[in-house]
Design a protein around this motif. Structure first.
Motif, PDB file in Angstrom:
ATOM      1  N   VAL A 142       0.842  -1.204   0.000  1.00  0.00           N
ATOM      2  CA  VAL A 142       0.000   0.000   0.000  1.00  0.00           C
ATOM      3  C   VAL A 142       0.877   1.254   0.000  1.00  0.00           C
ATOM      4  O   VAL A 142       0.603   2.220  -0.719  1.00  0.00           O
ATOM      5  CB  VAL A 142      -0.964  -0.004   1.213  1.00  0.00           C
ATOM      6  N   PHE A 143       1.952   1.249   0.791  1.00  0.00           N
ATOM      7  CA  PHE A 143       2.875   2.381   0.843  1.00  0.00           C
ATOM      8  C   PHE A 143       3.497   2.629  -0.534  1.00  0.00           C
ATOM      9  O   PHE A 143       3.536   3.766  -1.014  1.00  0.00           O
ATOM     10  CB  PHE A 143       3.960   2.128   1.890  1.00  0.00           C
ATOM     11  N   LEU A 144       3.959   1.565  -1.175  1.00  0.00           N
ATOM     12  CA  LEU A 144       4.561   1.677  -2.511  1.00  0.00           C
ATOM     13  C   LEU A 144       3.582   2.318  -3.493  1.00  0.00           C
ATOM     14  O   LEU A 144       3.941   3.254  -4.216  1.00  0.00           O
ATOM     15  CB  LEU A 144       4.991   0.297  -3.003  1.00  0.00           C
ATOM     16  N   LEU A 145       2.349   1.836  -3.508  1.00  0.00           N
ATOM     17  CA  LEU A 145       1.354   2.373  -4.446  1.00  0.00           C
ATOM     18  C   LEU A 145       0.997   3.823  -4.122  1.00  0.00           C
ATOM     19  O   LEU A 145       0.811   4.637  -5.017  1.00  0.00           O
ATOM     20  CB  LEU A 145       0.095   1.502  -4.431  1.00  0.00           C
ATOM     21  N   THR A 146       0.911   4.147  -2.830  1.00  0.00           N
ATOM     22  CA  THR A 146       0.586   5.514  -2.423  1.00  0.00           C
ATOM     23  C   THR A 146       1.675   6.489  -2.855  1.00  0.00           C
ATOM     24  O   THR A 146       1.388   7.596  -3.312  1.00  0.00           O
ATOM     25  CB  THR A 146       0.394   5.589  -0.892  1.00  0.00           C
ATOM     26  N   ILE A 147       2.924   6.081  -2.708  1.00  0.00           N
ATOM     27  CA  ILE A 147       4.042   6.941  -3.100  1.00  0.00           C
ATOM     28  C   ILE A 147       4.132   7.040  -4.625  1.00  0.00           C
ATOM     29  O   ILE A 147       4.424   8.101  -5.179  1.00  0.00           O
ATOM     30  CB  ILE A 147       5.369   6.413  -2.512  1.00  0.00           C
ATOM     31  N   LEU A 148       3.838   5.954  -5.307  1.00  0.00           N
ATOM     32  CA  LEU A 148       3.972   5.893  -6.766  1.00  0.00           C
ATOM     33  C   LEU A 148       2.904   6.706  -7.493  1.00  0.00           C
ATOM     34  O   LEU A 148       3.193   7.404  -8.462  1.00  0.00           O
ATOM     35  CB  LEU A 148       3.909   4.428  -7.224  1.00  0.00           C
ATOM     36  N   LEU A 149       1.676   6.638  -7.012  1.00  0.00           N
ATOM     37  CA  LEU A 149       0.560   7.247  -7.733  1.00  0.00           C
ATOM     38  C   LEU A 149       0.306   8.688  -7.285  1.00  0.00           C
ATOM     39  O   LEU A 149       0.500   9.014  -6.117  1.00  0.00           O
ATOM     40  CB  LEU A 149      -0.699   6.405  -7.525  1.00  0.00           C
ATOM     41  N   PRO A 150      -0.149   9.537  -8.215  1.00  0.00           N
ATOM     42  CA  PRO A 150      -0.437  10.932  -7.839  1.00  0.00           C
ATOM     43  C   PRO A 150      -1.670  11.032  -6.947  1.00  0.00           C
ATOM     44  O   PRO A 150      -2.520  10.148  -6.936  1.00  0.00           O
ATOM     45  CB  PRO A 150      -0.678  11.618  -9.189  1.00  0.00           C
ATOM     46  N   LEU A 151      -1.747  12.120  -6.199  1.00  0.00           N
ATOM     47  CA  LEU A 151      -2.879  12.489  -5.351  1.00  0.00           C
ATOM     48  C   LEU A 151      -3.122  11.546  -4.182  1.00  0.00           C
ATOM     49  O   LEU A 151      -4.177  11.575  -3.568  1.00  0.00           O
ATOM     50  CB  LEU A 151      -4.165  12.631  -6.184  1.00  0.00           C
ATOM     51  N   GLY A 152      -2.149  10.699  -3.856  1.00  0.00           N
ATOM     52  CA  GLY A 152      -2.279   9.833  -2.682  1.00  0.00           C
ATOM     53  C   GLY A 152      -1.912  10.591  -1.414  1.00  0.00           C
ATOM     54  O   GLY A 152      -1.252  11.622  -1.466  1.00  0.00           O
ATOM     55  N   PRO A 153      -2.323  10.063  -0.260  1.00  0.00           N
ATOM     56  CA  PRO A 153      -1.986  10.718   1.011  1.00  0.00           C
ATOM     57  C   PRO A 153      -0.559  10.372   1.454  1.00  0.00           C
ATOM     58  O   PRO A 153      -0.333   9.731   2.475  1.00  0.00           O
ATOM     59  CB  PRO A 153      -3.036  10.139   1.974  1.00  0.00           C
TER      60      PRO A 153
END
Length: 195
Positions: A142-153
């Motif tokens: 989840v951390f990887l995807l949040t950092i990778l994708l725009p507009l994540g928290p």
């Protein structure tokens, strides 16, 4: 004995520099807020540009601090960086500041724990994502995807990462390899749009 004195002097100097940086950035943020500089990309960009040759350093520090203490949505800072400095320099300054702030958030959470994180992140956001912390393997994905994708928290997850068993090296590896892509998209898109 001399080595310990040198180490104490270095720690003292770093503490003084950190305190001065925090005071300066507090001035920049409070002054910007009073002048209404955080209401739009244009106003923020004009404010940063007003620092002249120091503008890149002020901007990098601002981007770092806005991760630690969110002042405005991250994409506004990215847009301002690209608009003021152009796509290439904007990318470099955004990436440097955001990565520095992310590391600081991780280390603060690691050092001070849940009590600090609950003060830095809204209770609503903390409660929404806290259950992810309990599952270390799931959290890494989840951390990887949040950092990778725009507009994540991102800022929330950098704090939460500090509460997990994730090592500092793994945190930095994910951050350094995943974060550039959305910043690059922001920088190129906004840089071309606002030039």
């Amino acid at each position: 004995m001399e080595a310990s004195n040198v180490l104490k002097n270095i720690k003292w100097l770093v503490t003084i520099l950190a305190a001065l940086t925090i005071l300066f950035m507090a001035y920049v943020i409070i002054n910007g807020y009073i002048q209404g500089c955080f209401v739009s990309r244009q106003a923020f960009g004009t404010y940063i540009d007003s620092f002249g040759v120091a503008a890149p350093a002020v901007f990098v520090l601002f981007q770092a601090i806005q991760v630690v203490i969110p002042v405005l949505p991250g994409f506004i800072g990215c847009a301002a960086g690209a608009g003021v400095f152009g796509p290439v320099a904007g990318f470099i300054y955004n990436y440097t500041g955001i990565c520095a702030g992310s590391i600081i958030a991780f280390l603060l959470a690691r050092r001070f724990g849940v009590r600090l994180v609950k003060k830095m992140v809204s209770e609503e956001k903390y409660n929404k994502y806290a259950d992810k912390v309990d599952n270390s393997r799931g959290f890494v994905l989840v951390f990887l995807l949040t950092i990778l994708l725009p507009l994540g928290p991102d800022d929330v997850f950098c704090y939460l990462a500090g509460l997990t068993s994730m090592g500092f090296k793994k945190f930095c590896l994910i951050l350094f390899l995943s974060k550039p892509w959305c910043i690059l998209l922001y920088s190129i898109g906004f840089g071309l749009l606002f030039r």
